[in-house]
Each structure stands twice: as structure tokens, then as C-alpha cells.
Design an enzyme around this catalytic site. Structure first.
Site, PDB file in Angstrom:
ATOM      1  N   HIS A 111       0.950  -1.356  -0.025  1.00  0.00           N
ATOM      2  CA  HIS A 111      -0.177   0.073   0.017  1.00  0.00           C
ATOM      3  C   HIS A 111       0.799   1.353   0.240  1.00  0.00           C
ATOM      4  O   HIS A 111       0.961   2.071  -0.881  1.00  0.00           O
ATOM      5  CB  HIS A 111      -0.818  -0.075   1.318  1.00  0.00           C
ATOM      6  CG  HIS A 111      -1.642  -1.107   1.362  1.00  0.00           C
ATOM      7  ND1 HIS A 111      -2.820  -1.289   0.478  1.00  0.00           N
ATOM      8  CD2 HIS A 111      -1.759  -2.202   2.432  1.00  0.00           C
ATOM      9  CE1 HIS A 111      -3.487  -2.537   1.137  1.00  0.00           C
ATOM     10  NE2 HIS A 111      -2.865  -3.031   1.959  1.00  0.00           N
TER      11      HIS A 111
HETATM   12  O1  RIB Z   1      -5.285  -0.265   4.408  1.00  0.00           O
HETATM   13  C1  RIB Z   1      -4.005  -0.058   4.276  1.00  0.00           C
HETATM   14  C2  RIB Z   1      -3.461   0.853   5.248  1.00  0.00           C
HETATM   15  O2  RIB Z   1      -3.602   0.634   6.483  1.00  0.00           O
HETATM   16  C3  RIB Z   1      -1.896   0.958   4.954  1.00  0.00           C
HETATM   17  O3  RIB Z   1      -1.484   2.212   5.074  1.00  0.00           O
HETATM   18  C4  RIB Z   1      -1.396   0.118   6.062  1.00  0.00           C
HETATM   19  O4  RIB Z   1      -0.053   0.372   6.469  1.00  0.00           O
HETATM   20  C5  RIB Z   1      -2.273   0.467   7.237  1.00  0.00           C
HETATM   21  O5  RIB Z   1      -2.083   1.672   7.930  1.00  0.00           O
END
Ligand code: RIB
Ligand code: CA
Length: 312
Positions: free
Chosen positions: A242
Site C-alpha cells: 500500500h
Molecule cells: O489499508 C491499508 C493501510 O492501512 C496501509 O497504510 C497500512 O499500513 C495500514 O495503515
């Protein structure tokens, strides 16, 4: 022209890779500071993890600040089921020796935006938006001084990952997200719609592991741990990486495509709290407030990431 950024983060293995990518790119990115927020794990761990990551990158000079330890309104929801008890499970790294800054993260954000030339600082939130929203509420004058916010959060076609409707970062603090999305600050949003297209497949992680450095070993170990949850859940051949999408956008914006649309945050419904209601098809007259990304060149993303990690 280097981008001057503040990384706001809740490390988190994917946050760690994003921070490493930024620190591996000093010709394009100047990290003015890293502000920790409660999210994946509690604040005492996210601030510690941020310092662990900086030391792993050989950058104990980076200013790391602790911020808000809970959302504006909601009780804190964490994600140890994904990231492990430490938030950086997958490899045991030494406790940090670099200092945590004494100032509160929110004060650092406010002071930095007031001190730097207006329109020169980019905010890069990688976790819940509590610190950013608190800064905007306490010092509304800084909103006009932000160049842009490039954040990881939300979802539309990919729908939710922590509830059927909501992505984790937005879900943890929807009231904060509402403040940020209604601030009028230029927004670039990296939702699950793109992050789920940059999966940690075996060949990609093997290429990172083959770099052979302590940084590469840590990243491969983190992704080996981090991906077990998402692969079991989605049956995919890897986990979504992500947060590095935020930094990759600063380095190579052409990797991403999206639409400038209206995005509103659901804050009241118990069923859909934290949902990013994205008007992708332009069916409303609501003001367009976000560049919402929908696609990414995954091969290009991993080529960039692997090449930069090799520099550390
Ligand atoms: O949904 C993904 C996000 O939530 C990313 O930033 C992961 O690190 C968590 O913070
Ligand atoms: Ca994160």
C-alpha cells in the site's frame, strides 16, 4: 527540484518500505520530518518503529515526532492481525538509539508549514489522518500553505479491507478524514484500487532479496510476514504494498492514472463508517476535491522500488 515532504505514518511493514523508498531518493525528496500516529499499532510502537526504520536506512539524523495516540472521536482500532504485535513483525531489529523529538508531531507540522515557503511542502499521510486533521483544526492558516497531500487511503471499486465498506486508514479516524477531504488542500489519493494492483509476488520479492543488503533482507522479511494475511484472505499471489505508492507517485507520477473527482467520507452510519464515497462516474454536482487513482504500472512500480532500495 526536490520535493520537501513530511511523512505521517503508522509503521507497519508497508509504511516502512515507503519510508525507505523516500530516504533512498535524496535527489528528488527531502524528508523534513516523520510524524508518527496511532494506527496499525499503538503510538508507542509506531514512533519507535519509525526510528528503527530510519536507523536501518542509516539516517539517525531524521527528526521523528510522536503525534496523536487516538482518533479524534472513535476508539482506536489497530491491526496487529495484519502487522503482528510489534507492527514490524517479520524480522527482529535492534531497538532505536536515535532520539524521539520532544515536540508533538502536530506542533511540528504547524511550525514547519509556517516556516517553509508557502506551497513548498507536501504532506504524505500513510496512516489514519488524526495528526493532519488536528493540525488543520488548531491552525487553519496552514491549510493554504500546503502544496498538496498525497495519501494512502480509501477505496471505491476495491471496496473495504477492515469492513466491507471501509479501508483501514479512513475507518480508524473518519472524522479526521472528513476534515482533510473538505480542507480544500489539493489531494492525491492512493486507494486500495491501486494498491491491490502492486502485489508482492514471489519474483518481485526475490528481486528485492537478491540485492543482498540488510535493507533488502528486512524488506523481504517484512513482506514475507505481511503478505500471509492478505494472501489467505484474497487468495492472491502476494499482498498489496500500500504505502510505497505514495512515495512512488512523487518519484514517478506517470506510473499512476486516475480521475479528479468528488470524494466524501461517511462518518455517521455504523454499517459504512469510513467509506470513501467516490463519485467516479460524475453522477453528482459535488465539488471535485481529489485526484483519485485507479490504475498503476505495477512492473514500473517494482522496478523503481527495487532500484531505489539497492541504493541504501
Ligand atoms: O489499508 C491499508 C493501510 O492501512 C496501509 O497504510 C497500512 O499500513 C495500514 O495503515
Ligand atoms: Ca500505514
Amino acid at each position: 527540484m526536490t520535493a520537501k515532504i513530511i511523512i505521517d505514518t503508522d509503521p507497519g511493514q508497508d509504511d516502512a518500505v515507503a519510508i525507505l523508498l523516500a530516504l533512498a531518493s535524496p535527489d528528488e525528496i527531502t524528508v523534513l520530518g516523520i510524524t508518527a500516529v496511532a494506527g496499525n499499532v499503538p503510538l508507542a510502537l509506531t514512533e519507535k518503529n519509525a526510528r528503527i526504520i530510519c536507523e536501518l536506512a542509516g539516517r539517525p539524523d531524521i527528526a521523528v515526532f510522536a503525534g496523536c495516540d487516538r482518533p479524534l472521536v472513535q476508539p482506536l482500532v489497530t491491526a496487529e492481525h495484519v502487522h503482528g504485535k510489534t507492527g514490524l513483525d517479520g524480522i527482529a531489529l535492534p531497538d532505536p538509539t536515535m532520539p524521539l523529538q520532544a515536540a508533538h508531531a502536530v506542533d511540528f507540522i504547524i511550525d514547519t508549514l509556517r516556516a517553509e515557503p508557502s506551497g513548498s511542502v507536501t504532506l504524505c499521510p500513510l496512516g489514519p489522518l488524526t495528526n493532519i486533521a488536528t493540525a488543520f483544526t488548531r491552525a487553519p492558516d496552514i491549510m493554504a500553505r500546503v502544496k498538496e497531500i498525497v495519501l494512502m487511503g480509501g477505496a471505491y471499486f476495491e471496496v473495504g479491507n477492515i469492513t466491507p465498506a471501509a479501508e483501514f486508514n479512513i475507518y480508524v479516524d473518519p472524522e479526521a478524514a472528513e476534515i482533510v477531504f473538505q480542507s480544500g488542500v489539493p489531494l492525491v489519493v492512493m486507494p486500495l484500487d491501486v494498491t491491490h494492483k502492486v502485489l508482492t509476488t514471489r519474483p518481485r520479492i526475490d528481486a528485492i532479496r537478491a540485492i543482498g543488503s540488510p535493507v533488502a533482507h528486512a524488506v523481504a522479511s517484512w513482506t514475507d510476514f505481511f503478505e500471509r494475511f492478505d494472501m489467505a484472505k484474497y487468495g492472491a499471489e502476494g499482498a498489496p504494498l500500500h504505502d510505497p505508492c505514495v512515495i512512488a507517485y512523487l518519484l514517478a507520477p506517470g506510473l499512476f492514472t486516475g480521475r479528479h473527482i468528488n470524494v466524501e467520507i461517511e462518518t455517521t452510519s455504523p454499517l459504512t463508517r469510513g467509506m470513501t464515497v467516490a463519485d467516479w462516474w460524475g453522477v453528482t454536482k459535488r465539488p471535485k476535491n481529489a485526484m483519485f487513482m485507479g490504475d498503476v504500472d505495477a512492473a514500473g512500480f517494482y522496478n523503481l522500488l527495487t532500484g531505489r532500495l539497492a541504493r541504501l
